[in-house]
Design a protein around this motif. Structure first.
Motif, mmCIF file in Angstrom:
data_model
loop_
_atom_site.group_PDB
_atom_site.id
_atom_site.type_symbol
_atom_site.label_atom_id
_atom_site.label_comp_id
_atom_site.label_asym_id
_atom_site.label_seq_id
_atom_site.Cartn_x
_atom_site.Cartn_y
_atom_site.Cartn_z
ATOM 1 N N CYS A 151 -37.561 -5.175 12.678
ATOM 2 C CA CYS A 151 -38.814 -5.844 13.047
ATOM 3 C C CYS A 151 -39.265 -6.892 12.035
ATOM 4 O O CYS A 151 -40.397 -7.363 12.096
ATOM 5 C CB CYS A 151 -39.917 -4.816 13.227
ATOM 6 S SG CYS A 151 -40.206 -3.837 11.746
ATOM 7 N N LEU A 186 -42.893 -7.243 10.215
ATOM 8 C CA LEU A 186 -43.698 -6.222 10.874
ATOM 9 C C LEU A 186 -43.311 -4.831 10.399
ATOM 10 O O LEU A 186 -43.877 -3.834 10.839
ATOM 11 C CB LEU A 186 -43.556 -6.331 12.397
ATOM 12 C CG LEU A 186 -44.253 -7.531 13.031
ATOM 13 C CD1 LEU A 186 -43.979 -7.572 14.530
ATOM 14 C CD2 LEU A 186 -45.749 -7.494 12.780
ATOM 15 N N TYR A 219 -45.875 -2.259 9.520
ATOM 16 C CA TYR A 219 -46.318 -1.242 10.485
ATOM 17 C C TYR A 219 -45.553 0.061 10.244
ATOM 18 O O TYR A 219 -46.127 1.144 10.245
ATOM 19 C CB TYR A 219 -46.089 -1.735 11.919
ATOM 20 C CG TYR A 219 -46.242 -0.645 12.948
ATOM 21 C CD1 TYR A 219 -47.503 -0.237 13.373
ATOM 22 C CD2 TYR A 219 -45.127 -0.012 13.494
ATOM 23 C CE1 TYR A 219 -47.649 0.784 14.306
ATOM 24 C CE2 TYR A 219 -45.263 1.006 14.428
ATOM 25 C CZ TYR A 219 -46.520 1.389 14.839
ATOM 26 O OH TYR A 219 -46.651 2.403 15.743
ATOM 27 N N HIS A 220 -44.247 -0.045 10.039
ATOM 28 C CA HIS A 220 -43.446 1.147 9.737
ATOM 29 C C HIS A 220 -43.981 1.871 8.509
ATOM 30 O O HIS A 220 -44.054 3.108 8.480
ATOM 31 C CB HIS A 220 -41.992 0.751 9.458
ATOM 32 C CG HIS A 220 -41.230 0.314 10.669
ATOM 33 N ND1 HIS A 220 -41.674 0.519 11.950
ATOM 34 C CD2 HIS A 220 -40.013 -0.306 10.790
ATOM 35 C CE1 HIS A 220 -40.778 0.052 12.803
ATOM 36 N NE2 HIS A 220 -39.767 -0.452 12.125
ATOM 37 N N PRO A 267 -30.959 -7.817 20.797
ATOM 38 C CA PRO A 267 -31.921 -6.726 20.759
ATOM 39 C C PRO A 267 -31.622 -5.611 21.743
ATOM 40 O O PRO A 267 -31.735 -4.446 21.422
ATOM 41 C CB PRO A 267 -33.252 -7.422 21.102
ATOM 42 C CG PRO A 267 -33.047 -8.838 20.720
ATOM 43 C CD PRO A 267 -31.595 -9.123 20.997
ATOM 44 N N GLU A 313 -41.338 2.050 16.258
ATOM 45 C CA GLU A 313 -41.185 0.657 16.655
ATOM 46 C C GLU A 313 -42.432 -0.135 16.293
ATOM 47 O O GLU A 313 -43.533 0.394 16.332
ATOM 48 C CB GLU A 313 -40.951 0.554 18.162
ATOM 49 C CG GLU A 313 -39.876 1.484 18.687
ATOM 50 C CD GLU A 313 -40.118 1.794 20.152
ATOM 51 O OE1 GLU A 313 -40.223 0.833 20.927
ATOM 52 O OE2 GLU A 313 -40.217 2.970 20.492
ATOM 53 N N SER A 314 -42.256 -1.410 16.019
ATOM 54 C CA SER A 314 -43.413 -2.243 15.702
ATOM 55 C C SER A 314 -44.060 -2.798 16.958
ATOM 56 O O SER A 314 -45.265 -2.794 17.102
ATOM 57 C CB SER A 314 -43.007 -3.379 14.775
ATOM 58 O OG SER A 314 -41.958 -4.120 15.350
ATOM 59 N N VAL A 315 -43.263 -3.311 17.897
ATOM 60 C CA VAL A 315 -43.836 -3.866 19.123
ATOM 61 C C VAL A 315 -43.011 -3.562 20.361
ATOM 62 O O VAL A 315 -43.549 -3.404 21.434
ATOM 63 C CB VAL A 315 -44.011 -5.408 19.041
ATOM 64 C CG1 VAL A 315 -45.114 -5.772 18.088
ATOM 65 C CG2 VAL A 315 -42.723 -6.096 18.629
ATOM 66 N N TRP A 316 -41.694 -3.502 20.228
ATOM 67 C CA TRP A 316 -40.866 -3.345 21.416
ATOM 68 C C TRP A 316 -40.650 -1.880 21.708
ATOM 69 O O TRP A 316 -41.100 -1.025 20.987
ATOM 70 C CB TRP A 316 -39.498 -4.009 21.227
ATOM 71 C CG TRP A 316 -39.557 -5.357 20.643
ATOM 72 C CD1 TRP A 316 -40.570 -6.260 20.766
ATOM 73 C CD2 TRP A 316 -38.566 -5.974 19.815
ATOM 74 N NE1 TRP A 316 -40.270 -7.401 20.080
ATOM 75 C CE2 TRP A 316 -39.051 -7.255 19.488
ATOM 76 C CE3 TRP A 316 -37.311 -5.579 19.344
ATOM 77 C CZ2 TRP A 316 -38.321 -8.138 18.702
ATOM 78 C CZ3 TRP A 316 -36.597 -6.459 18.573
ATOM 79 C CH2 TRP A 316 -37.095 -7.714 18.264
ATOM 80 N N LYS A 345 -45.326 3.449 18.835
ATOM 81 C CA LYS A 345 -45.469 2.002 18.756
ATOM 82 C C LYS A 345 -46.929 1.632 18.974
ATOM 83 O O LYS A 345 -47.685 2.396 19.576
ATOM 84 C CB LYS A 345 -44.582 1.302 19.793
ATOM 85 C CG LYS A 345 -44.912 1.639 21.237
ATOM 86 C CD LYS A 345 -44.005 0.885 22.194
ATOM 87 C CE LYS A 345 -44.318 1.259 23.639
ATOM 88 N NZ LYS A 345 -43.525 0.488 24.584
#
Length: 228
Positions: free
Chosen positions: A11, A14, A17-18, A167, A186-189, A202
């Protein structure tokens, strides 16, 4: 509690976020972490997984480094592509600061890192680390994005490696073991990831996705509303 495996998706920056998820687990997830069997990741996800396995006490240091690293990239006229700026060198410096001397011993068989052969595109998981330098090289290889991070791929065991560029295919590697369950971070997906590994964490999905496929890679564009 059943055995648990954590996988951290790629990510980029991002990854902060993790780190937030890891902080929450360290604060409130004692039972889960006591049952932790292995961690896996790709790119920024691999870096965070390495911290969980080898240096959870350095989490605040990791956050500070991530913010500093991102700010340094933003300061460059052309970002990471600016002539004279060495993205991979700054990333390596951060690893040298954070990973303990025995990181390779702590990571051995517990950390699974996704890397891809630069020329063939064949993906592999690495979970054996003979030396600390081996571990650092594998993490760098997993983080190397051609052009953005430089023009020269990372060498590991005599072969040039990078992060996988498609991806939709990348997430298949996160079923790291058939023992226990796998929780993906996950950050966004991740609408396809839950189907592959069972559970996912997420943030709220407010992104619009537009995927464009090219002969050798797929690129997923994410659009989010601008916020003041």
């Amino acid at each position: 509690m059943a055995l648990v495996n954590l996988s951290f998706a790629a990510c980029g920056f991002l990854g902060i976020y993790h780190l937030g998820v890891v902080a929450a687990l360290l604060r409130h997830g004692d039972k889960l972490l006591d049952s932790l069997r292995a961690c896996a990741g790709a790119s920024a996800g691999a870096l965070v997984a390495a911290v969980v396995v080898t240096a959870p006490d350095k989490l605040e240091h990791c956050k500070e480094f991530t913010y500093r690293f991102a700010n340094n990239v933003r300061k460059q006229k052309l970002g990471a592509l600016s002539p004279g700026y060495d993205f991979m060198l700054e990333l390596r410096d951060g690893m040298e600061e954070i990973l303990p001397p025995d990181a390779h011993l702590l990571a051995n068989k517990c950390l699974h890192v996704s890397i891809t052969h630069f020329k063939t595109g064949k993906n592999r998981m690495v979970s054996s680390f003979t030396t600390r330098e081996d571990l650092i090289k594998v993490l760098l290889a997993s983080s190397f994005v051609p052009v953005y991070a430089g023009m020269k791929p990372v060498e590991f065991q005599g072969q040039t490696m990078a992060v996988k560029m498609t991806p939709g295919e990348r997430w298949e590697i996160f079923s790291i073991t058939d023992a226990g369950c796998c929780l993906s971070i996950e950050s966004v997906w991740g609408h396809w990831l839950k189907k592959l590994v069972g559970y996912s964490l997420k943030p709220k999905d407010y992104f619009q996705e537009h995927q464009h496929k090219f002969p050798s890679a797929g690129i997923l564009f994410l659009y989010a509303p601008l916020r003041p």
